[in-house]
Write an enzyme that holds these catalytic residues in place. Structure first.
Site, PDB file in Angstrom:
ATOM      1  N   ALA A  10     108.181  87.473  72.812  1.00 49.90           N
ATOM      2  CA  ALA A  10     109.205  87.954  73.880  1.00 49.90           C
ATOM      3  C   ALA A  10     108.900  89.117  73.251  1.00 49.90           C
ATOM      4  O   ALA A  10     110.832  88.817  72.478  1.00 49.90           O
ATOM      5  CB  ALA A  10     110.291  87.291  74.666  1.00 49.90           C
ATOM      6  N   PRO A  17     111.797  95.327  72.611  1.00 50.71           N
ATOM      7  CA  PRO A  17     111.109  96.394  72.147  1.00 50.71           C
ATOM      8  C   PRO A  17     110.670  96.307  70.632  1.00 50.71           C
ATOM      9  O   PRO A  17     109.571  97.782  70.212  1.00 50.71           O
ATOM     10  CB  PRO A  17     112.129  97.335  71.680  1.00 50.71           C
ATOM     11  CG  PRO A  17     113.226  96.764  71.661  1.00 50.71           C
ATOM     12  CD  PRO A  17     113.567  95.661  71.898  1.00 50.71           C
ATOM     13  N   GLY A  18     110.623  95.180  69.668  1.00 49.10           N
ATOM     14  CA  GLY A  18     109.639  95.642  69.145  1.00 49.10           C
ATOM     15  C   GLY A  18     110.047  95.430  67.950  1.00 49.10           C
ATOM     16  O   GLY A  18     109.897  95.425  66.616  1.00 49.10           O
ATOM     17  N   SER A  19     111.949  94.929  67.731  1.00 48.88           N
ATOM     18  CA  SER A  19     112.535  94.797  66.695  1.00 48.88           C
ATOM     19  C   SER A  19     111.892  93.929  65.793  1.00 48.88           C
ATOM     20  O   SER A  19     111.705  94.432  64.645  1.00 48.88           O
ATOM     21  CB  SER A  19     114.287  94.659  66.929  1.00 48.88           C
ATOM     22  OG  SER A  19     114.454  94.050  67.485  1.00 48.88           O
ATOM     23  N   LYS A  20     111.866  92.462  66.408  1.00 50.00           N
ATOM     24  CA  LYS A  20     111.097  91.585  65.654  1.00 50.00           C
ATOM     25  C   LYS A  20     109.832  91.748  65.227  1.00 50.00           C
ATOM     26  O   LYS A  20     109.664  91.081  63.762  1.00 50.00           O
ATOM     27  CB  LYS A  20     111.961  90.403  66.143  1.00 50.00           C
ATOM     28  CG  LYS A  20     113.214  89.581  65.920  1.00 50.00           C
ATOM     29  CD  LYS A  20     113.903  88.677  67.191  1.00 50.00           C
ATOM     30  CE  LYS A  20     115.591  88.751  67.082  1.00 50.00           C
ATOM     31  NZ  LYS A  20     115.910  90.342  68.073  1.00 50.00           N
ATOM     32  N   GLU A  40     104.674  90.367  75.747  1.00 51.94           N
ATOM     33  CA  GLU A  40     105.859  90.995  76.169  1.00 51.94           C
ATOM     34  C   GLU A  40     105.436  90.754  78.075  1.00 51.94           C
ATOM     35  O   GLU A  40     104.456  91.041  78.714  1.00 51.94           O
ATOM     36  CB  GLU A  40     106.366  92.660  76.165  1.00 51.94           C
ATOM     37  CG  GLU A  40     107.367  92.835  77.181  1.00 51.94           C
ATOM     38  CD  GLU A  40     108.585  92.662  77.249  1.00 51.94           C
ATOM     39  OE1 GLU A  40     109.045  91.959  76.097  1.00 51.94           O
ATOM     40  OE2 GLU A  40     109.776  92.195  78.182  1.00 51.94           O
ATOM     41  N   ASP A  66     103.949  86.297  81.430  1.00 55.33           N
ATOM     42  CA  ASP A  66     105.061  85.230  81.767  1.00 55.33           C
ATOM     43  C   ASP A  66     105.028  84.036  80.298  1.00 55.33           C
ATOM     44  O   ASP A  66     103.525  83.480  80.404  1.00 55.33           O
ATOM     45  CB  ASP A  66     104.565  84.729  83.142  1.00 55.33           C
ATOM     46  CG  ASP A  66     106.453  83.876  83.180  1.00 55.33           C
ATOM     47  OD1 ASP A  66     106.787  83.247  82.092  1.00 55.33           O
ATOM     48  OD2 ASP A  66     106.750  83.241  83.755  1.00 55.33           O
ATOM     49  N   CYS A 108     120.412  86.258  71.944  1.00 59.12           N
ATOM     50  CA  CYS A 108     121.788  87.382  71.867  1.00 59.12           C
ATOM     51  C   CYS A 108     122.835  86.513  72.935  1.00 59.12           C
ATOM     52  O   CYS A 108     123.226  87.693  73.533  1.00 59.12           O
ATOM     53  CB  CYS A 108     121.129  88.457  71.664  1.00 59.12           C
ATOM     54  SG  CYS A 108     120.565  89.005  73.031  1.00 59.12           S
TER      55      CYS A 108
HETATM   56  N1  SAM Z   1     112.208  90.398  70.304  1.00 55.75           N
HETATM   57  C1  SAM Z   1     113.240  91.269  71.161  1.00 55.75           C
HETATM   58  C2  SAM Z   1     113.159  92.014  70.060  1.00 55.75           C
HETATM   59  O1  SAM Z   1     113.314  91.714  69.206  1.00 55.75           O
HETATM   60  O2  SAM Z   1     113.003  93.353  69.854  1.00 55.75           O
HETATM   61  C3  SAM Z   1     113.626  91.000  72.386  1.00 55.75           C
HETATM   62  C4  SAM Z   1     113.687  90.340  73.281  1.00 55.75           C
HETATM   63  S1  SAM Z   1     114.360  90.406  74.831  1.00 55.75           S
HETATM   64  C5  SAM Z   1     115.553  89.468  73.899  1.00 55.75           C
HETATM   65  C6  SAM Z   1     113.596  89.392  75.886  1.00 55.75           C
HETATM   66  C7  SAM Z   1     112.252  89.910  76.132  1.00 55.75           C
HETATM   67  O3  SAM Z   1     111.332  88.773  76.829  1.00 55.75           O
HETATM   68  C8  SAM Z   1     112.669  91.259  76.979  1.00 55.75           C
HETATM   69  O4  SAM Z   1     111.835  91.898  76.612  1.00 55.75           O
HETATM   70  C9  SAM Z   1     112.169  90.231  78.595  1.00 55.75           C
HETATM   71  O5  SAM Z   1     111.320  91.531  79.451  1.00 55.75           O
HETATM   72  C10 SAM Z   1     110.607  89.092  78.214  1.00 55.75           C
HETATM   73  N2  SAM Z   1     110.639  88.721  78.735  1.00 55.75           N
HETATM   74  C11 SAM Z   1     111.612  87.947  80.031  1.00 55.75           C
HETATM   75  N3  SAM Z   1     111.139  87.123  80.618  1.00 55.75           N
HETATM   76  C12 SAM Z   1     110.562  86.436  79.693  1.00 55.75           C
HETATM   77  C13 SAM Z   1     109.007  85.384  80.260  1.00 55.75           C
HETATM   78  N4  SAM Z   1     108.844  84.518  81.321  1.00 55.75           N
HETATM   79  N5  SAM Z   1     107.998  85.801  79.471  1.00 55.75           N
HETATM   80  C14 SAM Z   1     107.971  87.064  78.296  1.00 55.75           C
HETATM   81  N6  SAM Z   1     108.367  87.666  78.057  1.00 55.75           N
HETATM   82  C15 SAM Z   1     109.789  87.423  78.931  1.00 55.75           C
END
Ligand code: SAM
Length: 470
Positions: A120, A123-126, A144, A171, A242
């Protein structure tokens, strides 16, 4: 001031460890977050960056769990960090301190792997942190689900000069049965109810309810199971959120343990960094309450897969793969063009062709081509044009620091360039054609000589209204 519902506070008071107080929890949630950044070692080393910015009135305090992460104070805070030249050039990423922990946990457990899945990613920080740790080597699959967020992810990867990714758009429940026991390492930074993010967004919990927490926990259980199936035996998985509720954190991990028993070993994170023990749970996870490190609320767990588990394999239906290997002629022509125009050698890697486009695929992606549909593989280098090639912005962001030929511009010119304007320049030598524009040795993009000016070729979507030098 955060709008905190009583029902939420009740749920917190039930799980807050006895050495922490609810008053402090509320107090910290009403304080602004300390700004923090992560220096992008794909583009600059930490000492050089810190030296350069200290001279401009920036003050750095090391974050104990990320060697490239710093809390930042500035003598002059009038310019937003996101509008600075250094940010736009990809020298740093604005990232909340606790969010730097999951990649650091992974880095503390294994060497950079051949294959890593970020389930997931936007926006790509990790993802960008992991790519920097991998030094752009190996293969990093960044997935994503949201198409709009996928675009932002791609823009961030490009800005930060990341080359070893393939992007997928699913997903993430699909990975377990599409790519069983495939990855050396997996990060699941799960979608969550965001209970830890009140300091960033006081309205973060406006839709919060116990029912919503339970519903997202169900999604998380599905995602962690899928990730576990996709992990190779011997591999490492990091799970993070988070949010603060037990349902979305400890219980998601314990659910996996119930399903897979001895095939899972949780890693004790209590000695990850000085003071990590202040946040550790009995299972060895880190449950970061905002008042412990004056940060966002966060949760991180790590596990090893100690044995293979039975996984269903459902190969996907794939359309025709649109790429073929670039011919020797195409390779030689592009190589000649890059050398002549930019003083650049064609980087190592597999050069692939799709119609007139030439792409550089990351090492190790061959095994995935028949196995999963990928949204974007590697980096588009160039497109064949009538006379030569149209080299992509993205490829120059990636390779341009090593280019032997470029026009170096100063701070004021860099501001003008990033705002999409042309640069007046003496052109006594009657230069013609495309040039790479670089600022302090960092590539910014392309321009074209037209008489006595450099005509701006920055892609439209990257043009900014507000850019400032520090
Ligand atoms: N890892 C990211 C970062 O560090 O920038 C932040 C991720 S954020 C906590 C969770 C992400 O999961 C969101 O971008 C959301 O759109 C995505 N998401 C939601 N449901 C999902 C799914 N079933 N499968 C994959 N990604 C999903």
């Amino acid at each position: 001031m955060a709008n905190i519902k009583q029902e939420f506070l009740n749920s917190i008071s039930e799980i807050l460890p006895s050495h922490l107080s609810l008053e402090e929890f509320v107090h910290y949630n009403s304080q602004p977050l300390r700004p923090s950044i992560r220096i992008n070692t794909l583009k600059i080393d930490c000492d050089t960056f810190i030296g350069r910015m200290t001279a401009k009135g920036w003050h750095f305090e090391a974050i104990p769990w990320c060697p490239q992460g710093y809390w930042l104070t500035r003598d002059d805070e009038s310019v937003q960090l996101g509008n600075t030249l250094e940010h736009l050039a990809g020298l740093f990423y604005i990232q909340e301190a606790s969010s730097m922990m999951p990649p650091y946990v992974m880095a503390s457990l294994i060497d950079p792997p051949d294959t890593l899945l970020d389930m997931a990613a936007a926006p790509g920080s990790k993802t960008t942190q992991l790519a920097a740790w991998m030094d752009n080597r190996g293969l990093l699959m960044a997935n994503e689900y949201s198409s709009t967020r996928l675009k932002g992810l791609h823009a961030n990867l490009s800005r930060m000069g990341v080359a070893n990714t393939v992007l997928t758009h699913f997903d993430a429940q699909v990975f377990g049965h599409t790519l069983p026991e495939t990855f050396d390492a997996i990060l699941l930074d799960a979608p969550c109810s965001g209970e830890g993010t009140l300091r960033k967004d006081p309205d973060a919990l406006s839709n919060w309810s116990l029912a919503a927490v339970e519903s997202i926990a169900e999604v998380q259980r599905g995602l962690i199971e899928s990730g576990f199936h996709a992990l190779k035996p011997g591999g490492v998985m990091v799970y993070s959120t988070c949010t603060l509720s037990r349902q979305e954190n400890q219980e998601v991990c314990l659910h996996l343990k119930t399903l897979f028993g001895d095939a899972i070993e949780f890693v004790d994170l209590s000695s990850l960094f000085t003071d990590a023990s202040k946040a550790v749970t009995p299972e060895g996870f880190l449950h970061i309450w905002p008042q412990i490190y004056d940060s966002e609320g966060f949760f991180v767990a790590a596990l090893r897969k100690t044995a293979s588990v039975a996984s269903e394999h459902r190969p996907p239906r794939l359309g025709r793969f649109p790429f073929t290997r670039a011919s020797r002629k195409q390779q030689e022509a592009l190589s000649g063009h890059l050398e002549a125009t930019f003083g650049l050698s064609l980087p190592e890697g597999t050069l692939m062709a799709r119609d007139k486009e030439l792409w550089l695929f990351p090492h190790g992606c061959d095994q995935f081509i028949p196995a999963i549909r990928m949204q974007r593989l590697g980096v588009k280098l160039a497109e064949e044009a009538k006379h030569g090639f149209k080299v992509s912005h993205e490829s120059l962001m990636l390779l341009g620091a090593d280019a032997g030929k470029a026009v170096e511009i100063n701070d004021d010119e860099a501001v003008t360039y990033l705002m999409g304007r042309d640069l007046p320049r003496d052109n006594g030598a009657n230069n013609k054609g495309e040039v790479l524009v670089r600022w302090q040795g960092v590539p910014l993009g392309l321009a074209k000589w037209v008489g006595n000016k450099l005509k701006n070729s920055l892609p439209r979507e990257l043009v900014r209204d507000n850019v400032a030098k520090v």
